[in-house]
Write a protein that holds these residues in place. Structure first.
Motif, PDB file in Angstrom:
ATOM      1  N   GLY A 170      13.927  42.318 -12.369  1.00 32.64           N
ATOM      2  CA  GLY A 170      15.372  41.904 -12.067  1.00 32.64           C
ATOM      3  C   GLY A 170      14.691  40.706 -11.623  1.00 32.64           C
ATOM      4  O   GLY A 170      14.125  40.763 -10.270  1.00 32.64           O
ATOM      5  N   VAL A 171      15.458  40.149 -11.542  1.00 29.44           N
ATOM      6  CA  VAL A 171      15.097  38.468 -11.302  1.00 29.44           C
ATOM      7  C   VAL A 171      16.350  37.953 -10.469  1.00 29.44           C
ATOM      8  O   VAL A 171      17.234  37.695 -10.778  1.00 29.44           O
ATOM      9  N   SER A 172      16.292  37.374  -9.426  1.00 26.00           N
ATOM     10  CA  SER A 172      17.047  37.119  -8.153  1.00 26.00           C
ATOM     11  C   SER A 172      17.249  35.874  -8.261  1.00 26.00           C
ATOM     12  O   SER A 172      17.729  35.263  -7.776  1.00 26.00           O
ATOM     13  N   GLY A 173      16.220  35.297  -8.381  1.00 26.69           N
ATOM     14  CA  GLY A 173      15.597  33.727  -7.881  1.00 26.69           C
ATOM     15  C   GLY A 173      15.162  33.842  -6.475  1.00 26.69           C
ATOM     16  O   GLY A 173      15.203  32.571  -5.896  1.00 26.69           O
ATOM     17  N   TYR A 227      30.510  44.810   6.154  1.00 26.71           N
ATOM     18  CA  TYR A 227      29.715  44.741   6.325  1.00 26.71           C
ATOM     19  C   TYR A 227      28.388  44.971   6.698  1.00 26.71           C
ATOM     20  O   TYR A 227      27.737  44.504   7.442  1.00 26.71           O
ATOM     21  N   ASP A 228      28.363  46.381   6.152  1.00 25.22           N
ATOM     22  CA  ASP A 228      27.912  47.767   7.013  1.00 25.22           C
ATOM     23  C   ASP A 228      25.842  47.671   5.999  1.00 25.22           C
ATOM     24  O   ASP A 228      26.400  47.380   4.756  1.00 25.22           O
ATOM     25  N   VAL A 229      25.974  48.775   6.606  1.00 28.89           N
ATOM     26  CA  VAL A 229      24.182  49.050   5.923  1.00 28.89           C
ATOM     27  C   VAL A 229      24.994  49.653   4.555  1.00 28.89           C
ATOM     28  O   VAL A 229      23.561  49.482   3.137  1.00 28.89           O
ATOM     29  N   THR A 230      25.420  50.515   4.195  1.00 25.98           N
ATOM     30  CA  THR A 230      26.436  51.305   3.009  1.00 25.98           C
ATOM     31  C   THR A 230      26.421  50.423   2.618  1.00 25.98           C
ATOM     32  O   THR A 230      26.273  49.738   1.170  1.00 25.98           O
ATOM     33  N   PHE A 231      27.464  48.587   2.597  1.00 25.73           N
ATOM     34  CA  PHE A 231      27.915  47.993   1.613  1.00 25.73           C
ATOM     35  C   PHE A 231      26.590  47.244   1.252  1.00 25.73           C
ATOM     36  O   PHE A 231      26.826  46.510   0.038  1.00 25.73           O
ATOM     37  N   GLU A 232      25.199  46.951   1.779  1.00 27.73           N
ATOM     38  CA  GLU A 232      24.293  46.188   2.064  1.00 27.73           C
ATOM     39  C   GLU A 232      23.429  47.358   0.495  1.00 27.73           C
ATOM     40  O   GLU A 232      23.380  46.931  -0.479  1.00 27.73           O
ATOM     41  N   ASN A 233      23.801  48.415   0.581  1.00 25.03           N
ATOM     42  CA  ASN A 233      22.440  49.607   0.347  1.00 25.03           C
ATOM     43  C   ASN A 233      23.365  50.113  -1.137  1.00 25.03           C
ATOM     44  O   ASN A 233      22.578  50.329  -2.040  1.00 25.03           O
ATOM     45  N   VAL A 234      24.666  49.781  -1.126  1.00 25.11           N
ATOM     46  CA  VAL A 234      25.958  50.375  -2.735  1.00 25.11           C
ATOM     47  C   VAL A 234      25.079  48.965  -3.367  1.00 25.11           C
ATOM     48  O   VAL A 234      24.541  49.478  -4.793  1.00 25.11           O
ATOM     49  N   GLN A 235      25.014  47.576  -2.615  1.00 19.24           N
ATOM     50  CA  GLN A 235      24.400  46.933  -3.877  1.00 19.24           C
ATOM     51  C   GLN A 235      22.772  47.244  -4.844  1.00 19.24           C
ATOM     52  O   GLN A 235      22.243  46.196  -5.913  1.00 19.24           O
ATOM     53  N   ALA A 236      22.187  47.453  -3.557  1.00 25.32           N
ATOM     54  CA  ALA A 236      20.812  47.596  -3.858  1.00 25.32           C
ATOM     55  C   ALA A 236      20.657  48.945  -4.941  1.00 25.32           C
ATOM     56  O   ALA A 236      19.751  48.347  -5.331  1.00 25.32           O
ATOM     57  N   VAL A 241       9.862  46.797 -13.118  1.00 32.17           N
ATOM     58  CA  VAL A 241       8.380  46.101 -12.850  1.00 32.17           C
ATOM     59  C   VAL A 241       9.192  46.128 -11.441  1.00 32.17           C
ATOM     60  O   VAL A 241       9.790  45.063 -11.842  1.00 32.17           O
ATOM     61  N   GLY A 242       7.911  46.708 -10.243  1.00 28.10           N
ATOM     62  CA  GLY A 242       8.587  46.690  -8.627  1.00 28.10           C
ATOM     63  C   GLY A 242       8.685  44.542  -8.516  1.00 28.10           C
ATOM     64  O   GLY A 242       7.312  43.656  -9.143  1.00 28.10           O
ATOM     65  N   THR A 243       8.990  44.645  -7.986  1.00 30.00           N
ATOM     66  CA  THR A 243       8.982  43.166  -7.115  1.00 30.00           C
ATOM     67  C   THR A 243       8.524  42.611  -5.909  1.00 30.00           C
ATOM     68  O   THR A 243       8.147  41.339  -4.945  1.00 30.00           O
ATOM     69  N   GLY A 244       8.880  44.212  -4.788  1.00 25.34           N
ATOM     70  CA  GLY A 244       8.747  44.102  -3.167  1.00 25.34           C
ATOM     71  C   GLY A 244       7.639  43.446  -2.727  1.00 25.34           C
ATOM     72  O   GLY A 244       6.829  44.874  -3.477  1.00 25.34           O
ATOM     73  N   ASP A 245       7.174  43.097  -1.780  1.00 20.36           N
ATOM     74  CA  ASP A 245       5.675  42.167  -1.836  1.00 20.36           C
ATOM     75  C   ASP A 245       5.407  43.614  -0.531  1.00 20.36           C
ATOM     76  O   ASP A 245       5.748  44.335   0.221  1.00 20.36           O
ATOM     77  N   GLY A 281      14.494  53.846  -1.963  1.00 22.91           N
ATOM     78  CA  GLY A 281      14.475  54.440  -3.179  1.00 22.91           C
ATOM     79  C   GLY A 281      14.937  52.940  -4.222  1.00 22.91           C
ATOM     80  O   GLY A 281      15.381  54.380  -5.690  1.00 22.91           O
ATOM     81  N   VAL A 282      14.935  51.527  -4.075  1.00 18.47           N
ATOM     82  CA  VAL A 282      15.743  51.196  -5.201  1.00 18.47           C
ATOM     83  C   VAL A 282      13.791  49.759  -5.177  1.00 18.47           C
ATOM     84  O   VAL A 282      13.325  50.511  -4.656  1.00 18.47           O
ATOM     85  N   GLY A 283      14.869  48.935  -5.996  1.00 17.07           N
ATOM     86  CA  GLY A 283      13.445  48.009  -6.726  1.00 17.07           C
ATOM     87  C   GLY A 283      12.660  47.687  -5.489  1.00 17.07           C
ATOM     88  O   GLY A 283      11.619  47.467  -6.324  1.00 17.07           O
ATOM     89  N   ASP A 284      13.089  47.407  -4.465  1.00 12.93           N
ATOM     90  CA  ASP A 284      12.017  46.735  -3.815  1.00 12.93           C
ATOM     91  C   ASP A 284      10.567  47.947  -3.128  1.00 12.93           C
ATOM     92  O   ASP A 284       9.715  46.851  -2.575  1.00 12.93           O
ATOM     93  N   GLN A 285      11.313  48.537  -3.173  1.00 18.56           N
ATOM     94  CA  GLN A 285      10.894  50.091  -2.836  1.00 18.56           C
ATOM     95  C   GLN A 285      10.228  50.799  -4.026  1.00 18.56           C
ATOM     96  O   GLN A 285       9.020  51.208  -3.766  1.00 18.56           O
TER      97      GLN A 285
END
Length: 684
Positions: free
Chosen positions: A368-371, A452-461, A480-484, A496-500
């Motif tokens: 995934g490429v976010s810019g 715009y709570d944590v559920t709103f954010e994490n549904v997208q992630a 390929v993961g991207t989280g640093d 459980g999502v891509g940055d982790q």
């Protein structure tokens, strides 16, 4: 009470490598110059000072060393040094020719608080090329359990001496002389295994072309092998130049790091001063179990040495720290070192991913490429890995996955980068799926409310990760993961999502402050064209944001650093907590030293001007509190992190590598130590 603002409060001890001006065969003059530096050391609150070999008599005086008048004058000078330093703070070591039992020894004399504490003879005498010390001296390598009379007192004499302060400024030091460092097994090695933390070398060491670098190599490597500080002092102005020359080279090293050095060929007396981090050395010895294994194998115990006590109490007043502190511990300020580190880090990432692809017999990757910074670096690594394996870059399936807060700027950068690198680029709008999930959850956003709570954010992630893993299944690739490293340390990654989570994460051991330089390294390497380099620079100029919450009414975006703190500070905190296990008050002190002055110190090349700012102690304490709270409560995320190569000696957070910790531990004792140990402001 010892001030928070003195290095002695934080396990540092100040030492000096001294080079006094001397006169040949004039002990009175030489004692005067020694006392001048000692009084300066007292004013600067230096705890331990080392002077050159035979500095009371001069080194290059040949057969004058056998003159009774000279030897008596030396003994008188030593008595005077003891008497006149009685009220001075430093312990110190001077070099002198001394007689015992019909033999003459090249000796180091240790003095503190008006007393001669002990005498160490030179163990190994050079008798080759320009040296012929055995003409004058007896070797001291076998001398143990002996005494010598100086200034009317019997004091310990031998190579079996360790000197230990029992006061609030507590440390143990050992003394050796010049050639002792040049032999295959220096006496200081055994002394370090027996507990010596500071190793002193009194040297004369004439200068020849290239010899200064040899000294640096020997001192630095000995300090690293022994996990110790090593202070070296050599003869300087005033020595006889009949056949030799002298450059007055003094230096202080700590576990391989050169902390301070005198200017060479000084016209007058000089000294190098540095604050040694005993806490760092003690932590390293505790961690490197092979250090103790070596001591056990060689049967080295403190009982092999006579312990000579002294009493030094730490100064209580505020003092400036006398050592360099890197603002960016993962990013060296030296441009050449930074370039080398970036080359190595980038290629470690590439090698790691290439091997994983070979091992899994996989020829495609999904990313995934976010810019943003992290996905940009991961994509660059994917491209280089494909090149290395002889596979087309079209095997990189890159997706931009815009959500409710994705800006046109980052989305445009993502598309521009994917096209420029020649990967297979696609876009999946996650908003329809996210609306459906939020509706299924009964979330207010589905009814039109700006919730715009944590559920709103994490549904997208979470949806982004779902798509990437299913795309990997569909195309027979790996994600390929991207989280640093910084995000993993702060728990700034959704479980459980891509940055982790991924199949392999090339960025897992790369701090945020370093990733910026890795991208600059690629942009400037010539491996990409000018247009691609400009895209990379545009990405570097973009504010760091997860882009999960829309801009507010004023146009303010969701800023990562506004919520979790400046990465410059948080990477500093992460490094010193995990690499050295320092207590929070010491981390805060070091951070304050590094960051309190905008103009002080050095900056890595190409750091944005917005990073050139100072932080007050209150800010440092605030963000360290945030770091500690997030770090400990996020351990469960790190326990489940995927594979990824270790990049830096600063460590990784892999549960299979550098950092193994329980997920149930809380930050309580660290937060309490921070509150108790750090004032809220500089004036406190």
């Amino acid at each position: 009470m010892i001030s928070f603002f003195t290095p002695y409060r934080h396990d540092f001890v100040r030492i000096a490598a001294c080079v006094p001006r001397i006169e040949v065969a004039d002990p009175t003059f030489n004692a005067d110059r020694t006392l001048e530096l000692l009084r300066q050391g007292h004013q600067e609150r230096i705890a331990l000072m080392v002077f050159p070999e035979l500095g009371i008599s001069a080194y290059a005086i040949d057969d004058l060393l056998h003159q009774d008048a000279l030897l008596k004058a030396v003994e008188h000078a030593l008595s005077r040094l003891a008497e006149e330093s009685a009220d001075l703070f430093p312990a110190f070591v001077v070099g002198a020719p001394l007689r015992l039992d019909g033999r003459l020894y090249n000796a180091a004399v240790v003095i503190h608080a008006g007393r001669i504490l002990g005498v160490v003879p030179k163990a190994y005498l050079p008798n080759y090329r320009e040296f012929y010390e055995r003409r004058h001296f007896a070797p001291g390598a076998s001398i143990r359990e002996q005494m010598i009379t100086l200034a009317g007192l019997q004091v310990p004499f031998g190579v079996d001496l360790l000197f230990r302060s029992a006061g609030s400024c507590a440390f143990t030091f050992h003394v050796e002389i010049c050639e002792d460092m040049w032999v295959p097994q220096p006496p200081s090695t055994t002394a370090a295994l027996a507990g010596a933390e500071i190793l002193l070398n009194l040297s004369a060491s004439n200068i020849t072309i290239g010899k200064a670098e040899d000294r640096r190599l020997l001192c630095g490597s000995q300090s690293m092998r022994c996990i110790a500080a090593y202070a070296y002092s050599a003869a300087g102005p005033g020595e006889s130049t009949t056949d030799l020359a002298w450059d007055g080279h003094g230096g202080i090293f700590e576990d391989g790091l050169r902390l301070a050095e005198t200017g060479r060929f000084p016209p007058d007396s000089t000294m190098a001063v540095a604050d040694i981090d005993l806490g760092r050395l003690r932590q390293e010895r505790m961690r490197r179990v092979t250090f103790r294994d070596c001591a056990d194998e060689l049967k080295v115990v403190p009982g092999n040495f006579r312990i000579v006590p002294l009493h030094l109490d730490a100064p209580e007043e505020a003092l400036a720290l006398r050592r360099p502190i890197e603002r960016f511990p993962y990013v060296p300020a030296d441009p050449a070192k930074l370039a080398e580190n970036c080359y190595e880090a980038y290629n470690i990432q590439v090698q790691g991913l290439a091997k994983r692809l070979q091992a899994t017999r996989t020829e495609k990757v999904v990313i995934g490429v976010s810019g943003g910074l992290d996905s940009t670096q991961a994509l660059l690594v994917c491209c280089r890995a494909m090149d290395k394996l002889g596979l087309p870059r079209t095997n990189i399936l890159a997706y931009t996955l815009p959500g409710f807060a994705t800006s046109e700027g980052t989305k445009g950068n993502a598309w521009a980068l994917m096209r420029a690198l020649g990967v297979t680029a696609s876009e999946i709008d996650i908003r329809p799926a996210a609306r459906q999930v939020l509706k299924d959850l009964g979330h207010p956003f589905a009814e039109g409310e700006p919730a715009y709570d944590v559920t709103f954010e994490n549904v997208q992630a979470g949806l982004r990760t779902d798509y990437l893993f299913r795309l990997a299944n569909h195309h027979r690739g790996i994600v390929v993961g991207t989280g640093d490293l910084s995000e993993l340390g702060l728990g700034w990654c959704t479980y459980g999502v891509g940055d982790q989570m991924s199949h392999y994460n090339v960025n897992a051991s790369v701090a945020k402050t370093l990733i910026q330089h890795l991208i600059r390294f690629v942009a400037a390497s010539g491996d990409v064209d000018e247009d691609t380099a400009n895209i990379l620079y545009a990405i570097l100029a973009t504010e760091i944001s997860p882009e999960l919450v829309p801009q507010d009414a004023s146009g303010q975006i969701q800023s990562t650093e506004a919520m979790i703190g400046p990465y410059a500070l948080q990477d500093f905190n992460l490094y010193y907590l995990t690499r050295y296990g320092f207590r929070p008050s010491k981390i805060a002190y070091l951070s304050w030293q590094a960051w309190r002055d905008k103009e002080a110190g050095t900056w890595p090349p190409n750091i944005p001007e917005t990073s050139h700012r100072a932080y007050e102690l209150g800010e440092i304490k605030k963000w360290l509190r945030v770091f500690l709270s997030r770090f400990f409560t996020s351990q469960f995320k790190r326990t489940a992190m995927p594979n990824g190569p270790k990049i830096s000696s600063g460590g990784s957070l892999s549960p299979r590598g550098d950092w193994r910790a329980p997920s149930d531990a809380g930050p309580g004792i660290w937060l309490a130590e921070l509150e108790d140990g750090v004032p809220d402001a500089e004036s406190s």
